[in-house]
Design a protein around this motif. Structure first.
Motif, PDB file in Angstrom:
ATOM      1  N   THR A 279       4.172  -0.179   4.112  1.00  0.00           N
ATOM      2  CA  THR A 279       3.684   1.094   4.661  1.00  0.00           C
ATOM      3  C   THR A 279       2.425   0.893   5.501  1.00  0.00           C
ATOM      4  O   THR A 279       1.803  -0.165   5.491  1.00  0.00           O
ATOM      5  CB  THR A 279       3.342   2.075   3.531  1.00  0.00           C
ATOM      6  OG1 THR A 279       2.190   1.596   2.825  1.00  0.00           O
ATOM      7  CG2 THR A 279       4.501   2.247   2.567  1.00  0.00           C
ATOM      8  N   LEU A 280       2.081   1.959   6.226  1.00  0.00           N
ATOM      9  CA  LEU A 280       0.729   2.152   6.749  1.00  0.00           C
ATOM     10  C   LEU A 280       0.150   3.335   5.983  1.00  0.00           C
ATOM     11  O   LEU A 280       0.828   4.349   5.802  1.00  0.00           O
ATOM     12  CB  LEU A 280       0.742   2.461   8.248  1.00  0.00           C
ATOM     13  CG  LEU A 280       0.264   1.338   9.180  1.00  0.00           C
ATOM     14  CD1 LEU A 280       1.158   0.137   9.052  1.00  0.00           C
ATOM     15  CD2 LEU A 280       0.206   1.829  10.607  1.00  0.00           C
ATOM     16  N   ARG A 281      -1.078   3.191   5.522  1.00  0.00           N
ATOM     17  CA  ARG A 281      -1.695   4.224   4.691  1.00  0.00           C
ATOM     18  C   ARG A 281      -2.642   5.097   5.505  1.00  0.00           C
ATOM     19  O   ARG A 281      -3.464   4.589   6.261  1.00  0.00           O
ATOM     20  CB  ARG A 281      -2.461   3.575   3.542  1.00  0.00           C
ATOM     21  CG  ARG A 281      -1.589   2.710   2.630  1.00  0.00           C
ATOM     22  CD  ARG A 281      -0.661   3.563   1.798  1.00  0.00           C
ATOM     23  NE  ARG A 281       0.169   2.751   0.900  1.00  0.00           N
ATOM     24  CZ  ARG A 281       1.007   3.252  -0.006  1.00  0.00           C
ATOM     25  NH1 ARG A 281       1.113   4.563  -0.123  1.00  0.00           N
ATOM     26  NH2 ARG A 281       1.735   2.468  -0.766  1.00  0.00           N
ATOM     27  N   ASP A 282      -2.504   6.408   5.328  1.00  0.00           N
ATOM     28  CA  ASP A 282      -3.394   7.333   6.020  1.00  0.00           C
ATOM     29  C   ASP A 282      -4.821   7.189   5.506  1.00  0.00           C
ATOM     30  O   ASP A 282      -5.780   7.230   6.277  1.00  0.00           O
ATOM     31  CB  ASP A 282      -2.895   8.766   5.817  1.00  0.00           C
ATOM     32  CG  ASP A 282      -3.764   9.785   6.518  1.00  0.00           C
ATOM     33  OD1 ASP A 282      -3.925   9.670   7.746  1.00  0.00           O
ATOM     34  OD2 ASP A 282      -4.280  10.694   5.844  1.00  0.00           O
ATOM     35  N   ASP A 283      -4.973   6.995   4.203  1.00  0.00           N
ATOM     36  CA  ASP A 283      -6.275   6.755   3.596  1.00  0.00           C
ATOM     37  C   ASP A 283      -6.171   5.466   2.787  1.00  0.00           C
ATOM     38  O   ASP A 283      -5.695   5.470   1.650  1.00  0.00           O
ATOM     39  CB  ASP A 283      -6.665   7.919   2.689  1.00  0.00           C
ATOM     40  CG  ASP A 283      -8.063   7.747   2.089  1.00  0.00           C
ATOM     41  OD1 ASP A 283      -8.650   6.659   2.254  1.00  0.00           O
ATOM     42  OD2 ASP A 283      -8.548   8.699   1.446  1.00  0.00           O
ATOM     43  N   PRO A 284      -6.590   4.335   3.351  1.00  0.00           N
ATOM     44  CA  PRO A 284      -6.405   3.044   2.677  1.00  0.00           C
ATOM     45  C   PRO A 284      -7.220   2.884   1.399  1.00  0.00           C
ATOM     46  O   PRO A 284      -7.013   1.929   0.651  1.00  0.00           O
ATOM     47  CB  PRO A 284      -6.855   2.028   3.742  1.00  0.00           C
ATOM     48  CG  PRO A 284      -7.759   2.786   4.647  1.00  0.00           C
ATOM     49  CD  PRO A 284      -7.258   4.190   4.656  1.00  0.00           C
TER      50      PRO A 284
END
Length: 452
Positions: free
Chosen positions: A186-191
């Motif tokens: 995934t790519l995280r909106d808030d890592p």
């Protein structure tokens, strides 16, 4: 011999379907699409074949023609197409709804072998309830209906990944013998804050023909590597790093050696994305000497880890190295100057030692002009990206920007197309983090990692 009446015209739209289908069988699919616009009869002929090759649906809010075309094609061939890629504007509620419509059309297709989703951003402009009812439900139906699914990519969607437990269970039940590619990273909106589904990664070993997979580093462990060791055809493992949990078990050299022994052609692609804390320690906690690392990409982590650079010289299989951050147009900004190495720039060492290195993308950090010239002469890159304003010199420099441009021109003449990139030509987010969306820069790159 009978002479044709000059007043009689040929009526192509009443050709017998047998002849028309025979004509269409000689055409490429794109030519068939063009021919089908001739008349209704020819349009029907386009969709009378039992199988349709790859179809790429493109749903962009700024291109209404492509949206209409995608809807039409979905209705006509949804039950015949085998390989589907859907690129869509995920921050447009209208486009996400159209995605749901297409998935509904596809959900009854037993012929589907490949489904790749390419969202424009990591989050969708729809709430989780809609995603569950209209996207995940259709994906589960498609997985259940397909006779032999080979590829499934969620396109780095954080919200779709929330249902990965259900998807993985269904895939194991229905496609343990056919699945070759499963992309869940995934790519995280808030890592710094995100939910982790209780995904049983040991199930990966159930897919006897698995060749490619992607996963977030949160799930990396010796247990996961052991499941991959049960496979024997793995060629690509993509790992996304957002952070490193305090209780993360990590991996061992033994586990990596075991994976390599059972999958001798395996290559690892490691992507650090907004990993602000992990970037300073990943060379100690994540990198292992036995890891068959072929690609390392660091996106917007706001730190240059030169200790990691110094270790990369030992990864002989490294083909691609990216270190990317937002830049500044003021070349006098010396606080990020790459000068904290003792002898040689580690980028120069990498160009010298890594014989397989084909790509080097180094944006957002300064580099001395002498080092740039050295890298260009040491290695024939297929892709080299540096920003013009990041190449600097001092009183000790042997070369100038004139030399760099001359060397670049010589590279172009040899077929190695590269030129220092002007500030105005950089992606907006590379110019200034407030000017662009990092998703728009990162996603096309990491989604390409998931191409079979």
């Amino acid at each position: 011999m009978a002479i044709e009446d000059s007043n009689e015209t040929s009526n192509w739209n009443i050709l017998p379907s047998l002849i028309l289908n025979e004509i269409f069988s000689y055409l490429e699919y794109k030519d068939k699409l063009q021919a089908s616009s001739t008349c209704k009869q020819w349009r029907i002929a386009l969709h009378q074949t039992n199988q349709v090759p790859d179809v790429h649906f493109q749903i962009r809010k700024f291109d209404e023609d492509k949206v209409i075309k995608s809807n039409y094609i979905a209705q006509c061939i949804a039950r015949k197409v085998k390989n589907i890629t859907i690129s869509f504007d995920s921050i447009s509620a209208h486009c996400v709804q159209l995605l749901a419509n297409i998935l509904e059309e596809l959900s009854t297709n037993v012929k589907v072998q490949k489904l790749v989703l390419n969202p424009s951003h990591c989050l969708f402009q729809k709430d989780q309830a809609f995603i569950q009812r209209h996207l995940v439900k259709r994906l589960l139906e498609l997985v259940d209906t397909s006779d032999a699914l080979e590829t499934l990519s969620l396109g780095c969607s954080e919200q779709l990944f929330q249902s990965s437990v259900l998807l993985l269970d269904q895939l194991v039940k229905r496609h343990r013998n056919s699945l070759k590619c499963l992309m869940l990273a995934t790519l995280r909106d808030d890592p710094d804050h995100y939910e982790l589904p209780n995904l049983d990664v040991s199930l990966m070993g159930s897919f006897v023909n698995l060749q490619m997979c992607s996963i977030d580093y949160d799930y990396m462990s010796d247990k996961f590597l052991q499941s991959l060791s049960e496979c024997s055809q793995m060629t690509r493992l993509v790992i996304h790093v957002h952070g490193i949990l305090d209780n993360h078990p990590g991996t061992t050299e033994y586990a990596w050696n075991n994976v390599r022994q059972n999958n001798p052609h395996l290559k690892v692609r490691l992507n650090l994305v907004h990993a602000f804390e992990a970037v300073g320690m990943f060379h100690v906690t994540i990198l292992k000497r036995a890891m068959p690392l072929s690609h390392l990409r660091v996106f917007f982590c706001e730190h240059l880890n030169t200790d990691a650079f110094n270790l990369l010289r030992d990864y002989a299989d490294l083909e691609s190295l990216w270190w990317v951050d937002s830049s500044v147009s003021d070349s006098t900004n010396s606080d990020i100057l790459l000068d904290n190495y003792i002898n040689l720039n580690p980028l120069v060492i990498a160009a010298w030692r890594l014989k397989k290195l084909k790509e080097l993308v180094f944006l957002g950090y300064k580099c001395f002009v002498d080092d740039v010239v050295a890298m260009m002469r040491l290695r024939k890159f297929q892709r080299l990206e540096l920003a013009y304003h990041d190449i600097c010199s001092d009183v000790h420099s042997t070369y100038s920007m004139k030399t760099v441009l001359s060397e670049a021109k010589s590279c172009i003449e040899k077929g190695e197309a590269w030129r220092p990139r002007r500030f105005k030509d950089l992606h907006p987010v590379l110019q200034n983090p407030d000017m662009g969306d990092s998703d728009e820069y990162i996603l096309p790159i990491v989604q390409a990692d998931m191409n079979v």
